[in-house]
Design a protein around this motif. Structure first.
Motif, PDB file in Angstrom:
ATOM      1  N   VAL A  49       0.855  -1.183   0.000  1.00 15.44           N
ATOM      2  CA  VAL A  49       0.000   0.000   0.000  1.00 15.44           C
ATOM      3  C   VAL A  49       0.893   1.234   0.000  1.00 15.44           C
ATOM      4  O   VAL A  49       1.921   1.277   0.666  1.00 15.44           O
ATOM      5  N   SER A  50       0.494   2.210  -0.767  1.00 10.24           N
ATOM      6  CA  SER A  50       1.260   3.449  -0.891  1.00 10.24           C
ATOM      7  C   SER A  50       0.592   4.552  -0.086  1.00 10.24           C
ATOM      8  O   SER A  50      -0.523   4.383   0.424  1.00 10.24           O
ATOM      9  N   LYS A  51       1.252   5.686  -0.023  1.00  7.37           N
ATOM     10  CA  LYS A  51       0.657   6.850   0.635  1.00  7.37           C
ATOM     11  C   LYS A  51      -0.673   7.195  -0.039  1.00  7.37           C
ATOM     12  O   LYS A  51      -1.662   7.474   0.628  1.00  7.37           O
ATOM     13  N   GLY A  52      -0.696   7.138  -1.364  1.00  2.00           N
ATOM     14  CA  GLY A  52      -1.925   7.447  -2.093  1.00  2.00           C
ATOM     15  C   GLY A  52      -3.043   6.466  -1.798  1.00  2.00           C
ATOM     16  O   GLY A  52      -4.196   6.859  -1.655  1.00  2.00           O
ATOM     17  N   ALA A  53      -2.691   5.183  -1.712  1.00  6.72           N
ATOM     18  CA  ALA A  53      -3.699   4.168  -1.393  1.00  6.72           C
ATOM     19  C   ALA A  53      -4.259   4.393   0.000  1.00  6.72           C
ATOM     20  O   ALA A  53      -5.464   4.235   0.225  1.00  6.72           O
ATOM     21  N   ARG A  54      -3.386   4.767   0.912  1.00 11.88           N
ATOM     22  CA  ARG A  54      -3.855   5.001   2.286  1.00 11.88           C
ATOM     23  C   ARG A  54      -4.768   6.224   2.334  1.00 11.88           C
ATOM     24  O   ARG A  54      -5.725   6.259   3.097  1.00 11.88           O
ATOM     25  N   ALA A  55      -4.489   7.225   1.493  1.00  9.48           N
ATOM     26  CA  ALA A  55      -5.354   8.404   1.447  1.00  9.48           C
ATOM     27  C   ALA A  55      -6.690   8.068   0.781  1.00  9.48           C
ATOM     28  O   ALA A  55      -7.741   8.549   1.202  1.00  9.48           O
ATOM     29  N   TYR A  56      -6.646   7.221  -0.235  1.00  7.23           N
ATOM     30  CA  TYR A  56      -7.845   6.852  -0.983  1.00  7.23           C
ATOM     31  C   TYR A  56      -8.740   5.904  -0.183  1.00  7.23           C
ATOM     32  O   TYR A  56      -9.937   6.129  -0.041  1.00  7.23           O
ATOM     33  N   ALA A  57      -8.148   4.810   0.304  1.00  6.60           N
ATOM     34  CA  ALA A  57      -8.957   3.744   0.898  1.00  6.60           C
ATOM     35  C   ALA A  57      -8.923   3.712   2.419  1.00  6.60           C
ATOM     36  O   ALA A  57      -9.735   3.018   3.008  1.00  6.60           O
ATOM     37  N   ASN A  58      -7.958   4.383   3.034  1.00  7.29           N
ATOM     38  CA  ASN A  58      -7.851   4.433   4.499  1.00  7.29           C
ATOM     39  C   ASN A  58      -7.159   3.174   5.019  1.00  7.29           C
ATOM     40  O   ASN A  58      -7.384   2.070   4.534  1.00  7.29           O
TER      41      ASN A  58
END
Length: 98
Positions: A49-58
């Motif tokens: 998981v990337s920073k973007g994925a964590r921002a998108y999906a939590n």
């Protein structure tokens, strides 16, 4: 099989002379597709998981998706990995969150 660490996964791969695929995920369909393909190939797997994925999906949703993959594909080792943690706080949050 429970989630495994990349340390034990890499040791087995090194000893066995094979590579391990690592794939970035950010939703259920991607997690399902990757884990089902790995199951068919009987291949270990790193879900990243990337920073973007964590921002998108939590963070919580992503962890639960990976936990579901472990339940649905118990015959393959799966590791969860933070891909390029941008800062100390993000890395610590991921470690604290499992």
């Amino acid at each position: 099989m429970a989630l495994v660490t990349t340390t034990e996964m890499f040791k087995k791969a090194y000893d066995g002379g094979y590579a391990i695929g690592a794939f970035n995920v950010n939703n259920m369909e991607i997690v399902q597709g990757i884990t089902e393909a790995a199951r068919d190939l009987k291949a270990p797997l790193i879900l990243q998981v990337s920073k973007g994925a964590r921002a998108y999906a939590n963070h919580t949703y992503l962890v639960k998706l990976v936990e579901a993959a472990v339940i649905e594909c118990p015959e393959i080792p799966i590791a969860l990995h933070l891909d390029h943690g941008p800062d100390f706080e993000t890395c610590k949050s991921c470690i604290d969150g499992g």
